[in-house]
Every structure is written in C-alpha cells, then in structure tokens.
Design an enzyme around this catalytic site. Structure first.
Site, mmCIF file in Angstrom:
data_model
loop_
_atom_site.group_PDB
_atom_site.id
_atom_site.type_symbol
_atom_site.label_atom_id
_atom_site.label_comp_id
_atom_site.label_asym_id
_atom_site.label_seq_id
_atom_site.Cartn_x
_atom_site.Cartn_y
_atom_site.Cartn_z
ATOM 1 N N LEU A 88 48.049 1.313 -10.962
ATOM 2 C CA LEU A 88 47.754 2.701 -10.584
ATOM 3 C C LEU A 88 46.739 3.299 -11.554
ATOM 4 O O LEU A 88 46.715 2.964 -12.733
ATOM 5 C CB LEU A 88 49.033 3.540 -10.561
ATOM 6 C CG LEU A 88 49.785 3.823 -11.862
ATOM 7 C CD1 LEU A 88 49.194 4.962 -12.658
ATOM 8 C CD2 LEU A 88 51.226 4.141 -11.534
ATOM 9 N N PHE A 126 33.862 5.456 -20.758
ATOM 10 C CA PHE A 126 35.221 5.449 -20.229
ATOM 11 C C PHE A 126 36.230 5.791 -21.316
ATOM 12 O O PHE A 126 36.011 5.530 -22.494
ATOM 13 C CB PHE A 126 35.571 4.111 -19.566
ATOM 14 C CG PHE A 126 35.461 2.892 -20.454
ATOM 15 C CD1 PHE A 126 36.420 2.612 -21.424
ATOM 16 C CD2 PHE A 126 34.407 2.001 -20.289
ATOM 17 C CE1 PHE A 126 36.331 1.477 -22.215
ATOM 18 C CE2 PHE A 126 34.313 0.854 -21.084
ATOM 19 C CZ PHE A 126 35.269 0.598 -22.048
ATOM 20 N N CYS A 172 44.096 2.438 -21.064
ATOM 21 C CA CYS A 172 44.106 1.015 -20.710
ATOM 22 C C CYS A 172 42.840 0.238 -21.039
ATOM 23 O O CYS A 172 42.922 -0.851 -21.615
ATOM 24 C CB CYS A 172 44.383 0.860 -19.218
ATOM 25 S SG CYS A 172 46.120 1.071 -18.830
ATOM 26 N N GLN A 216 40.081 0.236 -23.036
ATOM 27 C CA GLN A 216 39.739 -0.257 -24.369
ATOM 28 C C GLN A 216 40.833 -1.177 -24.905
ATOM 29 O O GLN A 216 40.558 -2.271 -25.414
ATOM 30 C CB GLN A 216 39.518 0.929 -25.303
ATOM 31 C CG GLN A 216 39.351 0.484 -26.737
ATOM 32 C CD GLN A 216 38.567 1.484 -27.555
ATOM 33 O OE1 GLN A 216 37.599 2.076 -27.085
ATOM 34 N NE2 GLN A 216 38.977 1.682 -28.788
ATOM 35 N N LYS A 220 46.208 -8.653 -14.946
ATOM 36 C CA LYS A 220 46.165 -7.234 -15.289
ATOM 37 C C LYS A 220 45.035 -6.960 -16.298
ATOM 38 O O LYS A 220 44.224 -6.057 -16.116
ATOM 39 C CB LYS A 220 47.523 -6.811 -15.849
ATOM 40 C CG LYS A 220 47.549 -5.492 -16.556
ATOM 41 C CD LYS A 220 47.411 -4.322 -15.602
ATOM 42 C CE LYS A 220 47.398 -3.036 -16.399
ATOM 43 N NZ LYS A 220 47.386 -1.861 -15.588
ATOM 44 N N ALA A 224 41.628 -7.496 -14.564
ATOM 45 C CA ALA A 224 41.238 -6.425 -13.635
ATOM 46 C C ALA A 224 40.666 -5.246 -14.424
ATOM 47 O O ALA A 224 39.592 -4.720 -14.100
ATOM 48 C CB ALA A 224 42.448 -5.978 -12.806
ATOM 49 N N ASP A 264 64.599 7.386 -21.741
ATOM 50 C CA ASP A 264 63.581 7.452 -22.792
ATOM 51 C C ASP A 264 64.262 7.885 -24.079
ATOM 52 O O ASP A 264 65.240 8.630 -24.042
ATOM 53 C CB ASP A 264 62.495 8.466 -22.392
ATOM 54 C CG ASP A 264 61.161 8.207 -23.066
ATOM 55 O OD1 ASP A 264 60.187 7.894 -22.364
ATOM 56 O OD2 ASP A 264 61.102 8.308 -24.320
ATOM 57 N N GLU A 271 51.116 -2.854 -13.538
ATOM 58 C CA GLU A 271 50.829 -1.639 -12.783
ATOM 59 C C GLU A 271 49.323 -1.473 -12.637
ATOM 60 O O GLU A 271 48.597 -1.577 -13.600
ATOM 61 C CB GLU A 271 51.427 -0.437 -13.533
ATOM 62 C CG GLU A 271 51.413 0.819 -12.744
ATOM 63 C CD GLU A 271 51.894 0.569 -11.318
ATOM 64 O OE1 GLU A 271 53.086 0.360 -11.138
ATOM 65 O OE2 GLU A 271 51.063 0.579 -10.377
HETATM 66 C C1 UDX Z 1 42.709 2.167 -15.152
HETATM 67 C C2 UDX Z 1 42.672 1.224 -13.934
HETATM 68 O O1 UDX Z 1 41.773 1.768 -12.945
HETATM 69 C C3 UDX Z 1 44.070 1.061 -13.351
HETATM 70 O O2 UDX Z 1 44.051 0.112 -12.301
HETATM 71 C C4 UDX Z 1 45.016 0.576 -14.461
HETATM 72 O O3 UDX Z 1 46.336 0.473 -13.966
HETATM 73 C C5 UDX Z 1 44.983 1.520 -15.642
HETATM 74 O O4 UDX Z 1 43.638 1.677 -16.105
HETATM 75 P P1 UDX Z 1 42.848 4.801 -15.471
HETATM 76 O O5 UDX Z 1 42.580 4.524 -16.918
HETATM 77 O O6 UDX Z 1 43.981 5.704 -15.121
HETATM 78 O O7 UDX Z 1 43.104 3.444 -14.667
HETATM 79 O O8 UDX Z 1 41.529 5.478 -14.835
HETATM 80 P P2 UDX Z 1 40.190 4.929 -14.175
HETATM 81 O O9 UDX Z 1 39.978 5.657 -12.916
HETATM 82 O O10 UDX Z 1 40.118 3.469 -14.119
HETATM 83 O O11 UDX Z 1 39.080 5.467 -15.190
HETATM 84 C C6 UDX Z 1 38.967 4.977 -16.514
HETATM 85 C C7 UDX Z 1 37.801 5.646 -17.227
HETATM 86 O O12 UDX Z 1 36.558 5.195 -16.699
HETATM 87 C C8 UDX Z 1 37.786 7.176 -17.092
HETATM 88 O O13 UDX Z 1 37.425 7.754 -18.315
HETATM 89 C C9 UDX Z 1 36.733 7.417 -16.044
HETATM 90 O O14 UDX Z 1 36.146 8.677 -16.146
HETATM 91 C C10 UDX Z 1 35.741 6.295 -16.348
HETATM 92 N N1 UDX Z 1 34.895 5.928 -15.200
HETATM 93 C C11 UDX Z 1 35.462 5.387 -14.088
HETATM 94 C C12 UDX Z 1 33.520 6.120 -15.265
HETATM 95 O O15 UDX Z 1 32.997 6.598 -16.267
HETATM 96 N N2 UDX Z 1 32.754 5.742 -14.189
HETATM 97 C C13 UDX Z 1 33.287 5.209 -13.059
HETATM 98 O O16 UDX Z 1 32.524 4.894 -12.132
HETATM 99 C C14 UDX Z 1 34.690 5.027 -13.009
HETATM 100 P P1 ADP Z 2 52.448 4.643 -20.466
HETATM 101 O O1 ADP Z 2 51.095 5.215 -20.156
HETATM 102 O O2 ADP Z 2 52.405 3.165 -20.715
HETATM 103 O O3 ADP Z 2 53.494 5.036 -19.478
HETATM 104 P P2 ADP Z 2 53.544 6.630 -22.313
HETATM 105 O O4 ADP Z 2 53.273 6.807 -23.775
HETATM 106 O O5 ADP Z 2 53.133 7.701 -21.369
HETATM 107 O O6 ADP Z 2 52.868 5.224 -21.910
HETATM 108 O O7 ADP Z 2 55.102 6.381 -22.075
HETATM 109 C C1 ADP Z 2 55.882 5.466 -22.750
HETATM 110 C C2 ADP Z 2 57.259 6.080 -23.015
HETATM 111 O O8 ADP Z 2 58.112 5.047 -23.538
HETATM 112 C C3 ADP Z 2 57.285 7.220 -24.022
HETATM 113 O O9 ADP Z 2 57.845 8.378 -23.410
HETATM 114 C C4 ADP Z 2 58.190 6.694 -25.168
HETATM 115 O O10 ADP Z 2 59.013 7.699 -25.747
HETATM 116 C C5 ADP Z 2 59.031 5.654 -24.452
HETATM 117 N N1 ADP Z 2 59.602 4.626 -25.345
HETATM 118 C C6 ADP Z 2 58.989 3.899 -26.295
HETATM 119 N N2 ADP Z 2 59.841 3.036 -26.889
HETATM 120 C C7 ADP Z 2 61.047 3.198 -26.285
HETATM 121 C C8 ADP Z 2 62.351 2.581 -26.436
HETATM 122 N N3 ADP Z 2 62.559 1.605 -27.323
HETATM 123 N N4 ADP Z 2 63.353 3.025 -25.642
HETATM 124 C C9 ADP Z 2 63.131 4.009 -24.732
HETATM 125 N N5 ADP Z 2 61.942 4.608 -24.537
HETATM 126 C C10 ADP Z 2 60.908 4.226 -25.300
#
Ligand code: UDX
Ligand code: ADP
Length: 459
Positions: A164, A269, A273, A275, A217, A220, A35, A162
């Site tokens: 997750l 939400f 991711c 929005q 992605k 989903a 990083d 991803e």
């Molecule tokens: C999401 C996707 O689930 C995941 O597959 C993708 O890789 C990244 O985006 P994440 O943003 O980590 O994951 O959390 P998620 O559990 O999906 O929740 C997103 C938002 O929706 C949260 O603010 C959560 O509180 C809200 N939510 C979720 C609700 O308000 N109601 C629900 O029933 C489910």
């Molecule tokens: P995500 O949720 O997608 O993992 P994060 O903001 O948590 O996003 O992590 C992204 C990471 O990528 C940050 O730690 C940032 O410093 C790093 N990053 C961004 N641009 C570069 C780059 N050109 N080389 C190495 N690391 C980078």
C-alpha cells in the site's frame, strides 16, 4: 486452519489500515491491533475520529463502522497473542543509527522483541505473518527465535509484504494489484489466502517461497524509487537544455513498455520505505561482496540527495546568494499529499539547509502539527531545540505562513495549494516575490502574469 482471531502487533501506518480492511471484509474474524504505545492506542479508540493517529482518506469511516464490532485496539499484547491463530508483525524497522550497518541496515530489534514475546506467551500453534518491510532472510531469524525459545508448539512463518502507498492506503488495500504470500507450509499459506480471498480475486493472490516474497518487496520499492531518481536526473538536464521535464515525462510515459506512473519530477522522494529499502538492498549486496550491484542501487539514493540539495542551493543563489534573516514561506511538510506522515520528507532536509544559511522558515501543512515539525528537525541534531523553535514557525493559515516572505517554497503536492488566491499571496509578499515549486503543481504562466518570479523543477 480456520482463522477466527487475528492479532496485529503494531498500530502504525501499515498495521492500522491493513487490519481495518481485513476486519471490514471478514466480519467473522475478530481482529485485535495491539501496540506498546498506549497513547497511540488511546488515539485509535478516541470517539472523536479526527484524533485517529493516522490520516488516510476513507480510514476513519471504516473504523467508525466496525470498531468495537470485530476490530479492537488494545495495549494488552499477551492476551491478543494468546487468543489468535494468526499474528501479524507490523512494527517499525528503521535504518540502524548505531553499530554495524549504521545508516544502512534495518534495525530489527523491534521485530526480535515481538518474536520473543510471541514465543514466551503462545501456548497453541500460531501462524506468524511478517508484514513489516524486512531484509531478506529475516524469516529465518524469527523462526529460530520462535522455535528455540517457544513452548514447543508449532509456528508457521509467512511473509506477506505490504504494497500500500500512503495517502491511498484504503483504496490500495481494497483493490490491490496483487497480494503476495511467501511461505513453506501450504496449510498456512492457504489460511492467509482465505482471509484475503474474502475480497481479493484468487488470481491476484501470488504464492511464492519465503525469500522471493521478502526480496520482491525490496525490489518493488527499489524499482519505483529508481524511476523517480531517473526522471529527477533528467529534470536537471532539462533545466540546462531548455527541455521541459513534464513534456519529456509525458512523451516517454506513453510508451506502453515504460508506462506513465512514477515519472513525476519532484524535490526528491521521501517516505519511510524507499530510502530504507534501497539501503537494505545495498547492505545485503555488499555483504555478499556484490559491489557492482550495491553501487548500482546506491546511485538512486545519491541522486535523490542531490535533488533535494540542488533545490535549496538554487533558492539561495536566486535570492541573491543569501537567505540570512529572510523569511521563507513553506507550503507542505508531509512527504506526499493526503498523509500526515513526514518520515524522510524532503521538507526536513531543505529546511535544515536553509536554517544553516540563517533563514527563518514559516510552515503551513494541512495535516502536520507543529510538534511533529519540531521533532523532525530536532531528530537531525544539527542545532539546539531552541534554535529550531526560534527559527521555524508553524502557522494554521497558509496566508499567514507566506505573509512578508521573500519566497514561497512548495514541498508537498496538496491539492488545496493549487486553489489559493495567489494574487492575494503576491500582494502580501516582499518583492520581487519568488515561488519555488518543488512539485510543479502551479500554472507557470498564471504565476508569471501575477508578477511572481516562478521557478519549478526541470523547466
Ligand atoms: C511506497 C510504495 O509505493 C508502496 O508500494 C510501499 O508499500 C511503501 O512505499 P509510499 O512511500 O507510501 O509508498 O508513497 P509513494 O507514492 O510510493 O511515494 C514515495 C515518494 O516518492 C513520495 O515522496 C512521492 O512524492 C515521491 N514521488 C512519487 C515522486 O516524487 N514522483 C513520482 O512520480 C512518484
Ligand atoms: P509502519 O509504517 O511500519 O506501520 P509505524 O512506526 O507507523 O511503522 O508503526 C509501528 C508501530 O509498532 C508503532 O506504533 C510502535 O509503537 C509499534 N511497536 C514497535 N515495537 C513494538 C512491540 N515490540 N510490541 C508492540 N508494538 C510495537
């Protein structure tokens, strides 16, 4: 291609947990996460595991187990690129805040910088894996940069999005519903499938073309977000008709065609991711002049903004149409429980609105520090840093945060909130004591029995 060394660029919420789980299940592969943020890398290397930059249940244990064995964190990006046969790009792709596509399109500058860096230093063939969420056809841009500026070596590009979710990242990685690999080269696809194959059954590893993988992605996430907006839309109707949204959710969720997940009404939400991905989808659709498609998905965001706004409007209206000079105790700042991530958290927007109405806010979150809360508010640029600091306090005890407050608002569904001594909280609050439960986690009847004026979503 035998993979012995993997480099992951970006040590964030995606790169950190994903590589930890890959390394854990592939003891023969050396995984190096790099990083540009030296502070972040130092935190990943800290001997005090509570200082890891990302909180995820189960993650610290894995890091403790294999850090220094076959999992490394480093700022030496070039060496890690050179050593590796496979490079994951896991850098952030925020929504653009300037120029064309501002507020809609993904900002790909970090991705482009990575691609240029790989092209500059790589002298042996590489498989480059897109891990970050990206707009469809980004692989095309990466390919073009690698092939036009590289040292005439072969680059195979794969899309491996991803899925997750934060708060359950380790569990999701260990037992994924599916792993998706999109690409053009069968050899490259199978090399990556083999890495996952060390713990994921082959039938769960889907192979597609690049563009299907990238679009899957976004789709989903759009579908998941749409479910939340759909139930939130119904929650408003419930409040007007006497129906109870929890009961409606349960009733429809038992239909196996609908399913019970992602039907929890909430203040809206958040997260990095949903929005961003929908805005991306909308932007792409508009680019192709598919206006009905764009409008359809945009409505999911409009509904989400409405839900956050109507929550704070209702609070203000209930507190006799003014919150000026009133203390509001806020429980939770993270966008969901079991994470310290606050990106797009509803708490930020609700606080901003209440501050504009001259309230003072006192926040308690089990994992989010004060500097993060202030940084989130300052990023909005609604008022000066000093004003934010003066009017938003962060407390290390929930009981302090709500003491003397006119109302308690629940922003995050942290489990511990359910087990607080609510009678004690009631006794220290101004009367009438209001609760606005943005997550429907408290027992309505118990709260009313204690004496609270209890408001929740969709009931
Ligand atoms: C999401 C996707 O689930 C995941 O597959 C993708 O890789 C990244 O985006 P994440 O943003 O980590 O994951 O959390 P998620 O559990 O999906 O929740 C997103 C938002 O929706 C949260 O603010 C959560 O509180 C809200 N939510 C979720 C609700 O308000 N109601 C629900 O029933 C489910
Ligand atoms: P995500 O949720 O997608 O993992 P994060 O903001 O948590 O996003 O992590 C992204 C990471 O990528 C940050 O730690 C940032 O410093 C790093 N990053 C961004 N641009 C570069 C780059 N050109 N080389 C190495 N690391 C980078």
């Amino acid at each position: 291609m035998i993979i012995k060394n993997i480099c992951c660029i970006g040590a964030g919420y995606v790169g950190g947990p994903t590589m930890a789980v890959i390394a854990k299940n592939n003891p023969n592969i050396k995984v190096t996460i790099v990083d540009i943020n030296a502070e972040r890398i130092a935190a990943w290397n800290d001997s005090d595991l509570s200082k890891l930059p990302i909180y995820e249940p189960g993650l610290a244990e894995i890091v403790k187990d294999i850090r220094g064995e076959n999992l490394f964190f480093s700022t030496d990006i070039d060496t890690a690129i050179n050593e590796s046969e496979m490079i994951f790009i896991s850098v952030n792709t925020p929504t653009k805040t300037y120029g064309k596509g501002k507020g809609m399109a993904a900002d790909l500058k970090y991705i482009e910088l990575c691609a240029r860096n790989i092209a500059k230093v790589a002298v042996t063939d590489k498989i480059v894996v897109e891990k970050s969420t990206l707009p469809v056809r980004t692989a095309e841009a990466i390919k073009s940069i690698l092939h036009n500026t590289g040292n005439h070596i072969n680059f195979d590009i794969l899309s491996n999005p991803e899925f997750l979710a934060e708060g359950t990242a380790v569990e999701d990685l260990l037992n994924p519903d599916r792993v998706l690999i999109g690409g053009e080269s069968e050899v490259a696809i199978e090399s990556l499938a083999k890495v996952y194959g060390s713990w994921v059954p082959q039938e769960k590893i889907l192979r597609t073309n690049l563009w299907s993988s990238e679009l899957s992605k976004l789709t989903a996430n759009a579908f998941l977000a749409q479910r939340v907006s759909s139930i939130n839309a119904i929650s408003e109707l419930c409040e007007h008709t006497g129906a109870n949204v929890n009961e409606v959710s349960k009733a429809i969720g038992m239909d196996s065609r609908i399913g019970s997940k992602f039907l929890k009404a909430s203040i809206g939400f958040g997260g990095s991711c949903f929005q961003k991905d929908i805005l991306n989808l909308v932007y792409i659709a508009r680019n192709y002049n598919l206006n009905e498609v764009a409008d359809y998905w945009e409505q999911v965001i409009i509904m989400n903004d409405h839900q956050k706004r109507r929550f704070s409007d209702r609070l203000i209206k209930t507190l006799y149409n003014t919150v000026s000079g009133k203390k509001i105790g806020m429980l939770g700042w993270a966008f969901k429980k079991d994470t310290n991530d606050t990106r797009e958290s509803a708490a930020i927007y609700v606080t901003d609105h209440l501050l504009s109405e001259q309230a003072t806010i006192s926040v308690y979150d089990p994992k989010v520090p004060e500097v993060k809360i202030q940084a989130d508010l300052n990023y909005l640029n609604t008022r000066s840093k000093n004003e934010n600091k003066e009017n938003v306090m962060s407390e290390s005890s929930p009981y302090e945060a709500v003491k003397n407050a006119h109302a308690v608002v629940i922003m995050t569904e942290w489990d511990e909130f359910k087990n607080y001594n609510w009678k004690k909280i009631y006794d220290t609050m101004k009367k009438p004591a209001f609760i606005f439960d943005g997550r429907n986690i408290l027992d309505k009847f118990k709260m009313k029995e204690i004496g609270f004026e209890y408001y929740s979503i969709g009931q």
